[in-house]
Design a protein around this motif. Structure first.
Motif, PDB file in Angstrom:
ATOM      1  N   LEU A 169       0.819  -1.218   0.000  1.00  0.00           N
ATOM      2  CA  LEU A 169       0.000   0.000   0.000  1.00  0.00           C
ATOM      3  C   LEU A 169       0.852   1.267   0.000  1.00  0.00           C
TER       4      LEU A 169
ATOM      5  N   LEU B 141       4.528   3.469  -4.116  1.00  0.00           N
ATOM      6  CA  LEU B 141       4.024   4.666  -4.765  1.00  0.00           C
ATOM      7  C   LEU B 141       4.312   4.578  -6.260  1.00  0.00           C
TER       8      LEU B 141
ATOM      9  N   TRP C 257      -0.091  13.061   0.669  1.00  0.00           N
ATOM     10  CA  TRP C 257      -0.582  11.726   1.074  1.00  0.00           C
ATOM     11  C   TRP C 257       0.149  11.293   2.346  1.00  0.00           C
TER      12      TRP C 257
ATOM     13  N   TRP D 167      -1.525  -1.298  -5.233  1.00  0.00           N
ATOM     14  CA  TRP D 167      -1.914  -0.327  -6.280  1.00  0.00           C
ATOM     15  C   TRP D 167      -2.226  -1.051  -7.595  1.00  0.00           C
TER      16      TRP D 167
ATOM     17  N   ASN E 157      -6.213   5.358  -0.044  1.00  0.00           N
ATOM     18  CA  ASN E 157      -5.898   4.929  -1.420  1.00  0.00           C
ATOM     19  C   ASN E 157      -7.184   4.640  -2.202  1.00  0.00           C
TER      20      ASN E 157
ATOM     21  N   ARG F 271      -8.169   6.306  -5.643  1.00  0.00           N
ATOM     22  CA  ARG F 271      -8.134   5.445  -6.843  1.00  0.00           C
ATOM     23  C   ARG F 271      -9.531   5.059  -7.319  1.00  0.00           C
TER      24      ARG F 271
END
Ligand SMILES: Nc1nc2c(c(CN[C@H]3C=C[C@H](O)[C@@H]3O)cn2[C@@H]2O[C@H](COP(=O)(O)O)[C@@H](O)[C@H]2O)c(=O)[nH]1
Length: 407
Positions: free
Chosen positions: A81, A84, A102, A132, A151, A155
């Protein structure tokens, strides 16, 4: 048991001159008061004890584990998580300004995830994808539930939840939007702890970033380096966070003396440092380009509720039977109480001693990286992925239950 909300009205020093208000201490006054505070509180409370034999044995073991795993500041970015999307080679890159915001919001909200429903699927959890780039679903608890929720908002829901001008604004970003960002997994029966305090903190820190630092954490970093002629260190940044954000001001009074623990201020700086840690060892750190560099070794470990647990398991800390009984029973321990301060202060002093031992043996580690390693190790032990062997350990005791915004 009703979860007490924690008032945020920590006295904020009223300083007229905006410049002075943002950077109140001149350069030569920079010391880390957490070290001296922790030593005072460790001795004064005299509840949790540090076993120096345990320190020596565990330090040797920790150091060899870290070497075996090639554990480094770069490990931080390898967490699914935390992975990046872009390499953080240029902090002024618009993408990396977003990464900095963030990191800032995560640390502003990085507290108090423990649950009375620990060990059951009912405890607060957030469902998101495994990383991601891997869309299989996972339910995250604890610290990872916070990162997964943010996230997911960015997203999946297209919500700019980490943009200070957005989350500071109750019209643009009503409380209901924030509550939905932290919505629980279907299997959970409880919500994120201290949601009201989290919302209040978002308004406060977002407003300060907008009013004083051009609307972003990277604006704060720019102002800091300008103030210090490009030579600001990690500790200068800690002091600036403490001076400007009351919700990071993790300070307590013990027998009339102020005790600075500063857990979230220090982990914010450590996460900032780790998130942008250069790929090559010889390169300077892009966020601390001065001649002195970050001086990350000035920071202490981060006194949370997870690292004390593993320090005890490793026989570095010893608890009196009365404390063991309370932890086993899940008894609530008041924020700022002698027992709580003893658990936090002894952890700070103990990791300093582990660091000193490793350096004396020729290693070169900061309390920050030792902390990151111990926290990750504690999580692997908690989920049964790893066990400590090679040194004598004592039975794992549940982490202490204090509800506060400090950790
Ligand atoms: N001392 C220390 N405390 C840390 C962290 C982290 C996350 N760091 C990750 C990022 C890079 C590192 O490699 C770690 O993977 C969270 N916390 C604290 O733990 C508690 C949550 O625990 P649980 O409910 O079990 O998830 C809560 O107080 C939270 O503030 C750390 O690193 N050190």
């Amino acid at each position: 048991m009703a979860t007490p909300t924690v008032s945020l009205n920590a006295a904020v020093p009223v300083v007229a001159d905006p410049e002075k208000r943002a950077f109140p201490l001149s350069h030569h006054q920079r010391v880390n008061p957490v070290v001296e505070s922790a030593q005072y509180a460790y001795q004064e409370t005299n509840i949790v004890q540090i076993d120096d034999g345990g320190v020596a044995r565990a330090a040797k073991h920790i150091h060899s584990l870290m070497q075996t795993e090639s554990y480094s500041p770069r490990t931080w970015r390898t967490h699914p998580l935390h992975m990046l999307p872009n390499e953080p080679h240029r902090p002024d890159d618009p993408h990396n300004k977003a990464v900095l915001d963030w990191v800032f919001l995560i640390s502003a909200l990085n507290f108090s995830f423990w649950s009375e429903k620990e060990g059951t699927s009912e405890r607060y959890g957030v469902e998101w994808q495994t990383s991601w780039d891997d869309s299989t679903r996972t339910v995250y608890t604890g610290y990872w539930s916070l990162v997964a929720a943010l996230n997911r908002a960015i997203r999946d829901d297209g919500i700019p939840i980490t943009t200070p001008s957005f989350y500071a604004d109750e019209t643009l970003c009503p409380d209901s939007v924030i509550a939905n960002v932290f919505r629980r997994a279907d299997q959970s029966t409880e919500d994120i702890p201290l949601l009201e305090d989290r919302i209040r903190i978002m308004r406060e820190v977002g407003r300060t970033l907008c009013e004083r630092f051009n609307g972003s954490y990277s604006g704060l970093l720019d102002a800091l380096q300008l103030k210090h002629n490009g030579d600001a260190t990690a500790l200068d940044l800690v002091h600036t966070i403490i001076a400007n954000f009351p919700s990071f001001r993790d300070e307590h009074v013990l027998n009339g003396r102020k005790v600075c623990i500063w857990k979230r201020a220090q982990i914010l700086v450590a996460d900032t440092w780790a998130a942008f840690y250069p790929a090559s060892a010889s390169a300077m750190h892009p966020l601390f380009p001065g001649t002195k560099g970050p001086q990350i070794h000035d920071l202490t470990m981060f006194a949370d509720y997870r690292v004390p647990q593993i320090l005890h398991h490793l026989n570095i800390l010893t608890y009196p039977p009365t404390l063991i009984a309370k932890l086993e029973a899940g008894t609530y321990i008041e924020s700022g109480s002698a027992e709580e301060l003893s658990l936090r202060a002894s952890s700070i002093v103990a990791v300093e001693r582990v660091r000193d031992w490793i350096i004396a043996e020729g290693g070169n580690l900061s309390s920050v990286v030792i902390d990151f390693f111990l926290w990750d190790l504690a999580k692997r032990i908690e989920c049964g992925e790893q066990e400590i062997d090679g040194i004598v350990t004592q039975a794992i005791v549940p982490p202490h239950r204090t509800r506060s915004i400090w950790y």
